[in-house]
Design an enzyme around this catalytic site. Structure first.
Site, short mmCIF file in Angstrom:
data_model
loop_
_atom_site.label_atom_id
_atom_site.label_comp_id
_atom_site.label_asym_id
_atom_site.label_seq_id
_atom_site.Cartn_x
_atom_site.Cartn_y
_atom_site.Cartn_z
N SER A 136 18.12 -45.28 77.23
CA SER A 136 18.66 -44.09 77.89
C SER A 136 20.17 -43.97 77.68
O SER A 136 20.91 -44.96 77.73
CB SER A 136 18.37 -44.15 79.39
N ALA A 137 20.61 -42.73 77.47
CA ALA A 137 22.05 -42.45 77.36
C ALA A 137 22.78 -42.79 78.66
O ALA A 137 24.01 -42.91 78.67
CB ALA A 137 22.26 -40.99 77.00
N ASP A 138 22.03 -42.96 79.76
CA ASP A 138 22.67 -43.35 81.03
C ASP A 138 23.47 -44.64 80.88
O ASP A 138 24.51 -44.82 81.50
CB ASP A 138 21.62 -43.57 82.14
N ASP A 153 14.34 -46.63 72.10
CA ASP A 153 14.50 -45.72 73.24
C ASP A 153 15.31 -46.41 74.34
O ASP A 153 14.80 -47.17 75.16
CB ASP A 153 13.13 -45.27 73.77
N LYS A 205 16.25 -30.46 80.63
CA LYS A 205 16.82 -31.74 81.06
C LYS A 205 18.03 -32.00 80.18
O LYS A 205 17.90 -32.20 78.97
CB LYS A 205 15.75 -32.83 80.90
N GLU A 261 22.50 -35.91 91.40
CA GLU A 261 21.97 -35.36 90.14
C GLU A 261 20.87 -34.32 90.40
O GLU A 261 20.36 -34.21 91.52
CB GLU A 261 21.43 -36.48 89.26
N VAL A 297 21.51 -38.75 84.96
CA VAL A 297 22.59 -39.62 85.42
C VAL A 297 23.78 -39.52 84.47
O VAL A 297 24.93 -39.35 84.89
CB VAL A 297 22.10 -41.08 85.55
N LYS A 312 13.45 -49.19 87.41
CA LYS A 312 12.00 -49.12 87.58
C LYS A 312 11.30 -49.92 86.49
O LYS A 312 11.77 -49.98 85.36
CB LYS A 312 11.61 -47.66 87.42
N1 PSU Z 1 14.28 -42.33 87.14
C1 PSU Z 1 13.69 -41.83 88.25
N2 PSU Z 1 13.73 -40.49 88.49
C2 PSU Z 1 14.39 -39.65 87.67
C3 PSU Z 1 15.04 -40.19 86.52
C4 PSU Z 1 14.96 -41.52 86.29
O1 PSU Z 1 13.09 -42.57 89.00
O2 PSU Z 1 14.40 -38.44 87.92
C5 PSU Z 1 15.83 -39.26 85.64
C6 PSU Z 1 17.34 -39.45 85.90
O3 PSU Z 1 17.96 -38.19 85.87
C7 PSU Z 1 17.78 -40.28 84.70
C8 PSU Z 1 16.87 -39.74 83.63
O4 PSU Z 1 19.15 -40.11 84.38
O5 PSU Z 1 15.61 -39.59 84.28
C9 PSU Z 1 16.77 -40.69 82.46
O6 PSU Z 1 16.07 -40.05 81.44
P1 PSU Z 1 16.03 -40.71 79.98
O7 PSU Z 1 15.25 -41.97 80.16
O8 PSU Z 1 15.33 -39.70 79.13
O9 PSU Z 1 17.46 -40.94 79.59
MN MN Z 2 14.99 -41.90 76.11
#
Ligand code: PSU
Ligand code: MN
Length: 306
Positions: free
Chosen positions: A142-144, A140, A88, A27, A108, A161
């Site tokens: 994540s879409a992941d 909140d 992003k 990524e 991701v 994390k």
């Molecule tokens: N966790 C990390 N480093 C990162 C990310 C997550 O330790 O760079 C990034 C990844 O690309 C992950 C994204 O897909 O943050 C998730 O963002 P959000 O929570 O806004 O979906």
């Molecule tokens: Mn989010």
């Protein structure tokens, strides 16, 4: 327009696809928003090298001027690493970015989408997004996680994390039918540390067995990804109570500054790095290398299975 009209393959990736050679997707949000310059570019190049040293081809994914890039040149990585305007891009942003010819780094979720379009089955990252602490009021998530439930790509990460709610993230993955595999561990790793206090669904000790699980899942038309959690090597893990303290502090500061939405993950990462005086960044670099190594081994076995 046909699908291939949107995709730009690096020649190495194109060759690997033609010859059924192992490929690992990587990524780019980690380059633009996950690490400071110049560690971001150094890490991106080092991770690609780790994949190559396992006889697999590295395909770092991003969107450059609306083109879906599968495999980047060093110049393109540098562009993502040094340009403050890089967006992003997650699932919701992808079509707009392509149509409007924007440049962006992929999370991701969007890396999985593009990897699938390119027929790449294995993907290495540092950490995935998840259910944020307090999601019961902020929603909140994540879409992941939804991407893992629908897109056939194996994601190798170092767990979740503790800026996130690890327990709720695992619940959500279960609801969405995503298998969570611990590589050589029955405990879900927590990114900077090998332990989280939560169990994974399955402990698997061999990359070839993980490749078989992928093959079986998709043969059975059970769509969606598989999450492989690979603990940070013990020698590099950070003491978890100190880490949690740093994370709690970072969350309080984010709250005070009213940071929300897609800014929250990058904000917390850089705050934690500040508070730990760079220790968290060092650990991040070590674990992502470890993940690239395992992902490449899985990809090698996966490419041999028919
Ligand atoms: N966790 C990390 N480093 C990162 C990310 C997550 O330790 O760079 C990034 C990844 O690309 C992950 C994204 O897909 O943050 C998730 O963002 P959000 O929570 O806004 O979906
Ligand atoms: Mn989010």
């Amino acid at each position: 327009m046909k699908l291939n009209d949107y995709l730009d393959f690096h020649p190495d990736v194109e060759n690997a696809l033609k010859n059924n050679l192992p490929i690992v997707a990587l990524e780019s949000t980690i380059i633009s928003h996950g690490m400071p310059y110049p560690k971001n570019i150094e890490t991106a190049l080092m991770v690609e090298e780790t994949v190559r040293s396992n006889n697999a081809v590295a395909a770092t994914i991003a969107i450059i001027k609306g083109r879906l890039k599968i495999g980047l040149t060093e110049k393109e990585i540098e562009f993502l690493a040094t340009n403050d305007e890089i967006k992003k891009i997650s699932r919701r942003d992808l079509a707009v970015a392509v149509s409007q010819q924007l440049s962006g780094s992929t999370t991701v979720a969007s890396t999985m989408i593009i990897a699938k379009l390119a027929n790449i089955a294995v993907f290495a990252t540092g950490g995935i997004g998840g259910v944020h602490r307090g999601a019961e009021t902020t929603l909140d998530i994540s879409a992941d996680l939804d991407e893992l439930s629908r897109t056939n790509v194996c994601v190798v990460c170092a767990g979740v994390k503790s800026i996130l709610d690890i327990g709720l993230t695992l619940e959500y993955l279960e609801t969405r039918g995503v298998p969570v595999i611990g590589y050589k561990t029955s405990e879900m790793p927590a990114f900077y540390s090998t332990k989280s206090g939560f169990n994974v669904d399955y402990r698997i000790d061999a990359a070839t067995d993980i490749a078989s699980i992928l093959k079986t899942k998709w043969d059975l038309s059970i769509d969606g990804g598989v999450l492989v959690t690979n603990p940070i090597p013990v020698a590099f893990e950070l003491e978890s109570s100190a880490m949690n303290e740093a994370i709690n502090l970072a969350i309080i500061e984010a709250d005070n500054e009213g940071i929300t939405g897609k800014k929250i993950t990058p904000y917390l990462l850089s705050k934690v790095n500040e508070i730990t005086k760079g220790k968290s960044l060092d650990a991040n670099i070590k674990l992502i290398k470890n993940n690239a190594d395992l992902a490449a081994k899985i990809a090698v076995h996966f490419s041999k299975k028919d």
